[in-house]
Write a protein that holds these residues in place. Structure first.
Motif, PDB file in Angstrom:
ATOM      1  N   ILE A 184       1.322  -1.552  -0.651  1.00  0.00           N
ATOM      2  CA  ILE A 184      -0.201  -0.306   0.207  1.00  0.00           C
ATOM      3  C   ILE A 184       1.097   1.180   0.313  1.00  0.00           C
ATOM      4  O   ILE A 184       1.751   1.666   1.048  1.00  0.00           O
ATOM      5  N   PRO A 185       1.175   1.937  -1.621  1.00  0.00           N
ATOM      6  CA  PRO A 185       1.906   3.499  -1.127  1.00  0.00           C
ATOM      7  C   PRO A 185       1.354   3.905  -0.179  1.00  0.00           C
ATOM      8  O   PRO A 185      -0.184   4.540  -0.129  1.00  0.00           O
ATOM      9  N   LEU A 186       1.997   4.660   0.294  1.00  0.00           N
ATOM     10  CA  LEU A 186       1.256   5.589   1.528  1.00  0.00           C
ATOM     11  C   LEU A 186       0.832   6.960   0.816  1.00  0.00           C
ATOM     12  O   LEU A 186      -0.358   7.103   1.185  1.00  0.00           O
ATOM     13  N   ASP A 187       1.023   6.886  -0.688  1.00  0.00           N
ATOM     14  CA  ASP A 187       0.121   8.298  -0.969  1.00  0.00           C
ATOM     15  C   ASP A 187      -1.395   7.491  -1.433  1.00  0.00           C
ATOM     16  O   ASP A 187      -2.475   8.587  -0.880  1.00  0.00           O
ATOM     17  N   ALA A 188      -1.821   5.928  -1.148  1.00  0.00           N
ATOM     18  CA  ALA A 188      -2.516   5.884  -1.447  1.00  0.00           C
ATOM     19  C   ALA A 188      -3.343   5.494  -0.281  1.00  0.00           C
ATOM     20  O   ALA A 188      -4.662   5.990  -0.064  1.00  0.00           O
ATOM     21  N   LEU A 189      -2.623   5.569   0.912  1.00  0.00           N
ATOM     22  CA  LEU A 189      -3.579   5.302   2.481  1.00  0.00           C
ATOM     23  C   LEU A 189      -3.627   6.549   2.199  1.00  0.00           C
ATOM     24  O   LEU A 189      -4.906   6.900   2.836  1.00  0.00           O
ATOM     25  N   CYS A 190      -2.785   7.407   2.303  1.00  0.00           N
ATOM     26  CA  CYS A 190      -3.181   9.230   2.347  1.00  0.00           C
ATOM     27  C   CYS A 190      -4.845   9.542   1.258  1.00  0.00           C
ATOM     28  O   CYS A 190      -5.499  10.085   2.609  1.00  0.00           O
ATOM     29  N   GLU A 191      -4.741   9.224   0.158  1.00  0.00           N
ATOM     30  CA  GLU A 191      -6.238   9.183  -0.351  1.00  0.00           C
ATOM     31  C   GLU A 191      -7.130   8.562   0.348  1.00  0.00           C
ATOM     32  O   GLU A 191      -8.360   9.397   0.570  1.00  0.00           O
ATOM     33  N   HIS A 199       1.310  14.708   7.737  1.00  0.00           N
ATOM     34  CA  HIS A 199      -0.045  14.628   9.324  1.00  0.00           C
ATOM     35  C   HIS A 199       0.007  13.077   9.670  1.00  0.00           C
ATOM     36  O   HIS A 199       0.439  13.067  11.073  1.00  0.00           O
ATOM     37  N   VAL A 200      -0.049  12.515   8.498  1.00  0.00           N
ATOM     38  CA  VAL A 200      -0.200  10.939   8.336  1.00  0.00           C
ATOM     39  C   VAL A 200       1.460  10.198   9.333  1.00  0.00           C
ATOM     40  O   VAL A 200       1.159   9.469  10.534  1.00  0.00           O
ATOM     41  N   VAL A 212       4.682   3.780   9.031  1.00  0.00           N
ATOM     42  CA  VAL A 212       3.645   3.083   8.018  1.00  0.00           C
ATOM     43  C   VAL A 212       4.476   1.818   8.183  1.00  0.00           C
ATOM     44  O   VAL A 212       3.804   1.063   8.098  1.00  0.00           O
ATOM     45  N   GLY A 213       5.699   1.934   7.447  1.00  0.00           N
ATOM     46  CA  GLY A 213       6.115   0.855   6.689  1.00  0.00           C
ATOM     47  C   GLY A 213       6.812   0.280   8.301  1.00  0.00           C
ATOM     48  O   GLY A 213       6.254  -1.743   7.463  1.00  0.00           O
TER      49      GLY A 213
END
Length: 290
Positions: A184-191, A199-200, A212-213
């Motif tokens: 899960i890319p961080l950008d996808a999680l943020c979206e 912030h996340v 997160v990783g």
């Protein structure tokens, strides 16, 4: 609008939701579905935060304001008039305890029953026969269940802004655990959660002490350990199930974190087959002894 009939209504809201100071001539119930919601009212102007584990009841003619927290969010608002409550008092049972507990705005634990009714009420199935009638029935059932929880359920404390952040971290952890085998890319999680990378990252590390990783890697390795100890699955199959490309990749990660290989972990635990044989032998010995 989810449903409405004489005496009560239910509405669904999401996105960049915010309502300035206002009041209603009926009792309002606010139930978050996703994310968090800030509630301020004339008894607590500094505000409190609602998340998936609690809902709020605001008495009639009580000034209040609400706004969505940071991140993806949705909630349901139920409204019940005095006439509706009077009918429930007459037809179902006394609401004297409900009225006593809701003289001011209160927070109540959101049970699994309420969560299920809420999800069903929000479900979109416009083409089905009797859709409107089903929605009205579900909305009424949700209202009655909320009242029942106010009467007999657990009152919850007010939640600070910091605790609101921790509620968001809990949602992130739950999502990452459910999807630990996926990249899960961080950008996808943020979206998905509607929050920025900065912030996340800061919020998650403050709440868990991990990135997160690192958290997701920990979940993968723990699941792998359980499969190695509790099954006879090939190491390559376990690696695939928990999100590694190969058995070698799993072994590399385990040696780095645990100082042990998957084979080492498996050797230290009795195999399921040996455990089963041991259990059968013990049962046979007990039968002979008897």
């Amino acid at each position: 609008m989810i449903a409405a009939e004489d005496g009560h209504a239910s509405l669904a809201n999401s996105g960049a939701y915010a309502k300035p100071w206002h009041w209603h001539d009926c009792v309002m119930f606010i139930l978050p579905s996703q994310g968090t919601l800030e509630l301020k009212h004339e008894d607590r102007r500094e505000g409190t935060w609602l998340s998936h584990d609690r809902f709020a009841v605001v008495p009639s003619n009580r000034a209040h304001k609400t706004r969505a927290g940071i991140g993806a969010n949705s909630h349901v608002a139920l409204y019940a008039t005095g006439d509706m409550l009077h009918r429930l008092d007459r037809d179902i049972g006394s609401l004297s305890e409900f009225h006593r507990r809701t003289r001011a705005a209160v927070l109540v634990r959101r049970t699994s029953t309420i969560r299920t009714l809420q999800e069903l009420a929000m479900k979109s199935d416009d083409g089905a026969y009797g859709h409107a009638g089903v929605k009205r029935s579900l909305s009424a059932a949700l209202l009655v269940q909320c009242i029942a929880e106010v009467i007999a359920g657990e009152m919850m404390p007010n939640v600070s802004k910091r605790e609101h952040g921790m509620a968001l971290v809990a949602d992130l952890k739950e999502y990452l655990t459910l999807h630990a085998d996926e990249d899960i890319p961080l950008d996808a999680l943020c979206e998905r959660f509607g929050i920025s990378r900065r912030h996340v990252t800061r919020l998650f590390r403050d709440g868990t002490g991990l990135s997160v990783g690192e958290f997701q890697q920990g979940i993968r390795l723990q699941t792998a350990r359980e499969l190695l100890s509790g099954t006879d699955l090939p190491i390559s199959e376990i690696a695939f199930r928990v999100g590694f490309d190969s058995g070698a990749a799993l072994a590399h990660a385990m040696r780095r974190v645990d100082g042990r290989s998957p084979s080492d972990i498996r050797k230290e635990a009795p195999s399921p087959a040996r455990q089963a044989r041991s259990s059968r032998a013990q049962a046979a010995q007990s039968a002979v002894a008897e």
